[in-house]
Design a protein around this motif. Sequence first.
Motif, short mmCIF file in Angstrom:
data_model
loop_
_atom_site.label_atom_id
_atom_site.label_comp_id
_atom_site.label_asym_id
_atom_site.label_seq_id
_atom_site.Cartn_x
_atom_site.Cartn_y
_atom_site.Cartn_z
N ASP A 114 4.31 -10.18 0.68
CA ASP A 114 5.60 -9.56 0.41
C ASP A 114 6.51 -10.56 -0.29
O ASP A 114 6.23 -11.77 -0.32
CB ASP A 114 6.26 -9.11 1.72
N GLU A 115 7.61 -10.07 -0.84
CA GLU A 115 8.56 -10.96 -1.51
C GLU A 115 9.16 -11.99 -0.56
O GLU A 115 9.48 -13.10 -0.97
CB GLU A 115 9.68 -10.14 -2.17
N ASP A 116 9.32 -11.61 0.69
CA ASP A 116 9.96 -12.51 1.66
C ASP A 116 8.96 -13.20 2.58
O ASP A 116 9.33 -13.81 3.59
CB ASP A 116 10.98 -11.74 2.49
N THR A 117 7.67 -13.13 2.26
CA THR A 117 6.66 -13.82 3.07
C THR A 117 6.88 -15.33 3.04
O THR A 117 7.07 -15.92 1.98
CB THR A 117 5.24 -13.52 2.54
N LEU A 118 6.85 -15.95 4.22
CA LEU A 118 6.94 -17.40 4.30
C LEU A 118 5.55 -18.00 4.11
O LEU A 118 4.61 -17.63 4.82
CB LEU A 118 7.51 -17.83 5.65
N MET A 119 5.44 -18.89 3.14
CA MET A 119 4.18 -19.58 2.87
C MET A 119 4.18 -20.89 3.66
O MET A 119 4.90 -21.83 3.31
CB MET A 119 4.02 -19.83 1.38
N VAL A 120 3.41 -20.93 4.72
CA VAL A 120 3.46 -22.04 5.67
C VAL A 120 2.28 -22.99 5.42
O VAL A 120 1.12 -22.66 5.70
CB VAL A 120 3.42 -21.52 7.12
N LEU A 121 2.60 -24.17 4.90
CA LEU A 121 1.56 -25.17 4.65
C LEU A 121 1.14 -25.81 5.97
O LEU A 121 1.98 -26.28 6.75
CB LEU A 121 2.05 -26.25 3.70
N VAL A 122 -0.16 -25.83 6.20
CA VAL A 122 -0.74 -26.54 7.34
C VAL A 122 -1.38 -27.80 6.77
O VAL A 122 -2.46 -27.74 6.19
CB VAL A 122 -1.79 -25.69 8.06
N PRO A 123 -0.71 -28.96 6.89
CA PRO A 123 -1.26 -30.18 6.30
C PRO A 123 -2.33 -30.82 7.18
O PRO A 123 -2.05 -31.29 8.27
CB PRO A 123 -0.02 -31.09 6.18
N PHE A 124 -3.56 -30.82 6.69
CA PHE A 124 -4.66 -31.45 7.42
C PHE A 124 -4.79 -32.93 7.06
O PHE A 124 -5.33 -33.71 7.84
CB PHE A 124 -5.97 -30.74 7.10
N LYS A 125 -4.32 -33.31 5.86
CA LYS A 125 -4.51 -34.68 5.36
C LYS A 125 -3.38 -35.01 4.38
O LYS A 125 -2.70 -34.11 3.86
CB LYS A 125 -5.88 -34.80 4.69
N PRO A 126 -3.14 -36.30 4.11
CA PRO A 126 -2.07 -36.67 3.18
C PRO A 126 -2.19 -36.01 1.81
O PRO A 126 -1.17 -35.70 1.18
CB PRO A 126 -2.20 -38.19 3.09
N GLN A 127 -3.42 -35.79 1.34
CA GLN A 127 -3.61 -35.16 0.03
C GLN A 127 -2.98 -33.76 -0.03
O GLN A 127 -2.55 -33.31 -1.09
CB GLN A 127 -5.09 -35.08 -0.32
N ASP A 128 -2.93 -33.08 1.12
CA ASP A 128 -2.34 -31.75 1.16
C ASP A 128 -0.85 -31.80 0.85
O ASP A 128 -0.31 -30.97 0.10
CB ASP A 128 -2.56 -31.10 2.52
N LEU A 129 -0.17 -32.80 1.40
CA LEU A 129 1.24 -32.98 1.12
C LEU A 129 1.45 -33.43 -0.33
O LEU A 129 2.40 -33.00 -0.99
CB LEU A 129 1.86 -34.00 2.08
N ARG A 130 0.56 -34.29 -0.79
CA ARG A 130 0.67 -34.76 -2.18
C ARG A 130 0.54 -33.59 -3.14
O ARG A 130 1.29 -33.49 -4.12
CB ARG A 130 -0.42 -35.79 -2.46
N TRP A 131 -0.38 -32.68 -2.87
CA TRP A 131 -0.56 -31.50 -3.72
C TRP A 131 0.71 -30.68 -3.79
O TRP A 131 1.15 -30.28 -4.87
CB TRP A 131 -1.71 -30.65 -3.18
#
Length: 333
Positions: free
Chosen positions: A185-202
């Motif tokens: 949906d337009e108001d869907t929250l996209m919740v990042l689950v960071p497993f490793k530092p590369q995920d945050l870097r991306w």
Amino acid sequence: MLQGKVWCLRLLPIPLLIIILAAYNCSYGVLDRYRILNLSWKPTKVVCNDWITQQKWESLNFKINKTTKLFLKLEDFFWKEYVSQLPLPYGIKGSEQMLLKILAATESSDMPAHIENLECRTCVVVGNGFAIKNTSLGSIIDKYDVVIRLNDAPVRGFEEDVGKKTTMRFFYPESASSNPGLHNDEDTLMVLVPFKPQDLRWLKEILYDEKRVRKGFWKPPPLIWLGHSSKVRVLDPHFMHWTAKKLLQIPEQNGFHPTTGILAVFVALNYCDVVHIAGFGYPPKRNQLQPIHYYGSHTMNSMKNSPHDVSREGRALKRLENSGALAYLHPHL
């Protein structure tokens, strides 16, 4: 003798009636348990007051503050000292600078006010498992206050079984869809689950349109991601830590970590008053050709080198179900 037989024939309907009524009540109870008796069923405040939710927290073998905020916020790093002794995926040690940049580029606020202010939150976690296929649960799923979906599981074309509504979608770079607008949906929250530092870097490279570094991923993540920064959230690794330690009781340094699905269930248990799940469960290991998702063609063969202990997670879900902490929307093994 003849009279005795006549009386027996006259009395015969009574035990038959008892058997029929017992069978009906039994089937009614089973169907009601899985919420498929009445497709017009709507989760309301009434279900928050039943014995299941009243006893839920007493029956669980873990304790966590239900007021814990789900997402990391910029103020955590400025107005109070955010101390973490663990690196990702169970803490933010060593990733503080990347998180500062990410949170500065996103609103990093809480859940929407209309959900935060509910006296009773009804939530459903929709797994990606084959078990949800042909269940026609879509109309029921869309009636929950919070609908949590996982990774890149599609919605379009599967609405009859999985519904249309998405409140939150948990994902990580390798499971990200290039265009979140297709199945959210337009108001869907996209919740990042960071497993490793590369995920945050991306995510940082996406938000700041920096040069993409593709090293460190088991599968190439999207180079272009069309998610809106105002809808991006970063799940506090605190939840991953407690999912592994308390819910799954995974021994340290054994190489396994929770799946996005069991993590979402744990988050829901701590945020919602009523938690139901659908689309969870893997086929028996002996059936390596059985599809594992309601979409696509992946089979159990694809799980051979998985870093997840799906058997342990299955047992945890069973304990939660037996304790009354959650309920399935469909029959399952």
